[in-house]
Design a protein around this motif. Structure first.
Motif, short mmCIF file in Angstrom:
data_model
loop_
_atom_site.label_atom_id
_atom_site.label_comp_id
_atom_site.label_asym_id
_atom_site.label_seq_id
_atom_site.Cartn_x
_atom_site.Cartn_y
_atom_site.Cartn_z
N UNK A 190 28.67 -1.94 -20.30
CA UNK A 190 29.66 -2.45 -19.33
C UNK A 190 30.60 -3.46 -20.01
N UNK B 101 48.02 -0.94 -3.96
CA UNK B 101 47.45 -2.21 -4.44
C UNK B 101 46.34 -2.69 -3.52
N UNK C 206 42.53 -3.09 -4.77
CA UNK C 206 41.92 -4.43 -4.82
C UNK C 206 40.72 -4.50 -3.87
N UNK D 25 40.11 -17.24 -3.09
CA UNK D 25 39.24 -17.24 -1.92
C UNK D 25 37.79 -17.01 -2.32
N UNK D 26 37.62 -16.12 -3.29
CA UNK D 26 36.26 -15.70 -3.64
C UNK D 26 35.52 -16.69 -4.51
N UNK E 157 32.69 -8.86 -4.28
CA UNK E 157 33.28 -10.20 -4.16
C UNK E 157 33.71 -10.41 -2.70
N UNK E 158 33.45 -11.63 -2.17
CA UNK E 158 33.81 -11.91 -0.77
C UNK E 158 35.33 -11.85 -0.60
N UNK F 28 38.93 -14.64 -11.69
CA UNK F 28 38.09 -14.41 -10.51
C UNK F 28 37.13 -13.24 -10.67
N UNK F 29 37.56 -12.18 -11.36
CA UNK F 29 36.67 -11.02 -11.52
C UNK F 29 35.44 -11.43 -12.32
N UNK G 219 32.10 -12.41 -10.67
CA UNK G 219 31.12 -11.43 -10.19
C UNK G 219 30.36 -10.79 -11.35
N UNK G 220 30.72 -11.12 -12.57
CA UNK G 220 30.08 -10.48 -13.73
C UNK G 220 29.13 -11.47 -14.38
N UNK H 20 50.25 -11.82 -6.80
CA UNK H 20 50.00 -12.77 -5.69
C UNK H 20 48.72 -12.41 -4.95
N UNK H 21 48.55 -11.13 -4.65
CA UNK H 21 47.35 -10.73 -3.92
C UNK H 21 46.10 -10.98 -4.76
N UNK H 22 46.18 -10.65 -6.06
CA UNK H 22 45.01 -10.87 -6.92
C UNK H 22 44.65 -12.35 -7.00
N UNK I 298 34.53 -3.21 -20.40
CA UNK I 298 35.42 -4.26 -19.89
C UNK I 298 36.32 -4.81 -21.01
N UNK J 278 52.39 -7.28 0.93
CA UNK J 278 52.83 -6.49 -0.23
C UNK J 278 54.11 -5.71 0.12
N UNK K 18 51.66 -7.79 -6.67
CA UNK K 18 50.27 -7.48 -7.03
C UNK K 18 49.57 -8.76 -7.53
N UNK L 12 45.29 -14.64 -4.74
CA UNK L 12 44.76 -15.10 -3.45
C UNK L 12 43.31 -14.68 -3.30
N UNK L 13 43.04 -13.43 -3.60
CA UNK L 13 41.66 -12.93 -3.47
C UNK L 13 40.74 -13.72 -4.40
#
Lengths: 500, 134
Positions: free
Chosen positions: A10, B117, B121, A402-403, B131-132, A42-43, A46-47, A394-396, A14, B91, A392, A398-399
């Motif tokens: 893995x 997207x 995601x 949050x996480x 992931x939460x 952030x990813x 989880x690893x 921005x969403x990444x 990665x 988006x 894209x 934010x997620x």
């Protein structure tokens, strides 16, 4: 095989993915390896550590290497360390030798990366074994030495750069001091949210990614200059490994220069690339060809800036101090995994140390294989429209924010707050990399400062009288500071000359 | 002299020692920066116009303020509508805003970017890595 024992399939996968994404980020003008690592932090949450190291090292090597694509094709350095790549890379593109220039750069990057890795492998444990006996006084001075990076990376006004760094230290102090469990500097009403201060990740990605997005929005999200580039004009423009004949000394000298400049906190990639380029020119048999599409110059610049990747990791892994802003973010990644980098890192985490070395080898080879054989496709990345990429990101972000603490909306607000702060900082001249480095090192700086005072009855002279190591560190601190002042003055003189 | 080089340590005030030093340095540096700024301006004389403006001359008001508003609406929407719907909305509008034209192709690009997207995601973060999500 030990490699498989240390790195899981893995983590290797990665690492491949990290290199690919890093190259994409490095190739898009305005995006950097630093931003790629910040967004993908952030990813890693989880690893497990070894998998996240695979991803982050891949992003780091890919991001630095990808910078050569816009430098050669568009005359825009994708990363500051690709500055000298433009000098000969772009003229080669104009002469219809774009593909040859890219392949020369990629090959030089691979050799630079692997040579610096060899130096990292032998030098980092040695430095760590010396640093292992350091008391809190020496640790405090090492952090102050690391903070001198702030002075060296300050663009324009040195004073404002230092102010930005100290402001970062100040923001890092918001929250509770662990020694006596007392809160300080928290705005009224936010005691619950800020009991442990601001989370590193939302601050970091807010400053780098959201701030940059607002700047691009202000400028209207203009696309990169489109050109009709003929990558390969005629037989003479084809790449052949023969171009490296008689370049072994240049390759070796530039890679070693890049590595050693990488070790010095804050001197940075552009200095590595400029020093190697000027040395190559001085020793060249045809110096007048430099700047007109001479592969020798391209080889010097690219081997030096990939040499930097191993070099910047030496102080990071042996002393816990970042060599540049990208490795400063790597410290954040280690902290997220609950690991403190410093003198004890290599002896107490031998598997992780081996993992980093293997990941670097794999990342460099994968980078070479991916870019060398698919360069025509990567060349198209420079034209990915920003209106697709930024939403894209921005969403990444934010997620990820949050996480990071398992679902805390306050972290999203922190992201936005520091995004806005990043935008305002860029406007009023407060510099983000110094601010960030101050923010990352601030809490540790306070801890070792108080520990030193506690152990010595509050006596401040202990910082000067604690033995020869402290004195050597003071010499390094003063040396780094004087270098920063002189460098800043010469940059100002050059700016004034360019303006007139 | 000895007093100047010794810090009074009291357990209940450990948390204030370092912040006080940092604030003092910040105030001194801030004062020097402000002083230098005004000194330079005085030296240049009143004939010299102010050369600082916050926004660039040709700044895109719609894209700047539009994206800022969308950004600050996003967390509120997430709390009310959930991750999938609010992210698709953000988006779509943000891509459309950055393209800057309301045409068929722009609408199609925005919708494709929004749907692809969001689902990628959602799948990678939420399902693959557990992931939460908001």
């Amino acid at each position: 095989m030990e490699l498989i024992g240390v790195l899981s399939p893995m983590s290797i996968l990665l690492c491949f993915l990290g290199v690919l994404i890093g190259i994409i980020f490095g190739s898009i003008p305005g995006m950097t390896a630093t931003m790629a690592i910040a967004i993908f932090l952030p990813i890693t949450y989880a690893l497990d550590m070894i998998d996240s190291i695979g991803l982050l090292i891949g992003l780091y090597v890919g991001g630095i290497s990808g910078g050569l694509v816009p430098a050669i094709l568009l005359n825009i350095p994708g990363t500051p360390s690709s500055l000298c790549t433009t000098f000969d890379g772009y003229p080669m593109t104009q002469n219809g030798q774009g593909e040859k220039a890219l392949k020369v750069g990629i090959t030089a990057s691979l050799i630079g990366g692997l040579l610096s890795l060899t130096i990292l492998y032998f030098f980092a444990p040695l430095l760590a074994s010396v640093a292992i006996d350091f008391s809190s006084v020496e640790k405090f001075l090492i952090i102050i030495f690391a903070l001198t990076i702030i002075a060296s990376i300050s663009k324009g006004s040195l004073l404002v750069g230092i102010f930005s760094g100290i402001l970062g230290v100040f923001v890092s102090l918001i929250g509770t001091f662990a020694d006596n469990n007392e809160m300080r500097l928290i705005p009224p009403g936010l005691e619950e949210q800020l009991v442990y201060g601001f989370s590193l990740l939302p601050v970091l990605i807010g400053l780098f990614a959201i701030g940059q997005m607002l700047i691009e929005a202000e400028e209207g999200m203009k696309p990169a200059t489109h050109q009709n580039i003929d990558l390969n004009k005629g037989e003479k423009s084809r790449f052949k490994f023969r171009v490296f004949k008689n370049q072994m000394v240049n390759l070796f000298r530039s890679s070693v220069l890049g590595t050693f400049i990488g070790i010095l906190p804050g001197v940075g990639g552009s200095a590595a690339s400029i020093t190697a380029y000027s040395q190559a020119k001085s020793f060249s048999k045809k110096p007048s060809n430099f700047g007109k599409g001479e592969p020798e110059g391209l080889i010097a610049s690219e081997s030096a800036n990939n040499g930097l990747t191993g070099g910047a990791l030496i102080p990071l892994l042996s002393l816990g101090i970042p060599g540049d802003s990208t490795t400063a973010i790597l410290i954040g990644a280690f902290l997220l995994q609950g690991i403190e980098v410093g003198p004890l890192f290599i002896p107490t985490n031998p598997d992780l140390w081996s993992g980093i070395v293997y990941a670097l080898i794999i990342a460099n080879i994968v980078m070479f294989a991916m870019m060398f054989f698919s360069i025509r496709y990567f060349a198209k990345i420079v034209y990915i429209p920003k209106y697709i990429i930024f939403p894209i990101i921005i969403v990444m972000c934010t997620v990820g924010s949050y996480a990071i603490n398992n679902g805390v909306m306050f972290d999203v607000w922190t992201l936005l707050l520091f995004g806005l702060a990043g935008y305002i900082f860029m406007k009023i001249g407060i510099q983000i990399p110094p601010f960030l480095i101050g923010f990352i090192l601030g809490a540790q700086c306070e801890k070792y400062f108080i520990d030193s005072l506690k152990g010595n009855g509050g006596d401040l002279t202990v910082f000067f009288t604690n033995g020869p190591v402290a004195l050597v560190l003071w010499i390094l601190i003063i040396g780094a500071f004087v270098y920063a002042i002189l460098d800043n003055r010469s940059a100002k003189r050059n700016d004034a000359r360019d303006a007139s | 002299m000895e007093d100047l080089l010794t810090v009074e340590l009291s357990f209940s005030e450990y948390h204030l020692i370092f912040p006080r030093i940092v604030i003092t340095i910040l105030l001194i540096l801030g004062a020097i920066i402000v002083f230098r700024y005004f000194y330079k301006r005085m030296k240049l004389g009143s004939s010299k116009k102010r050369d600082f403006s916050f926004f660039i001359a040709t700044y895109d008001k719609t894209k700047l303020f539009g994206s800022a508003i969308l950004l600050f609406l996003y967390p509120f929407m997430m709390e009310r509508l959930g991750f999938l719907i609010s992210t698709i909305g953000l988006m779509f509008f943000m891509t459309l805003l950055f393209i800057g034209k309301i045409k068929k192709t722009a609408l199609f690009t925005s919708l494709t970017n929004a749907l692809a997207t969001t689902f990628v995601i959602w799948y990678v973060f939420g399902q693959l890595f557990d992931i939460t999500l908001p």
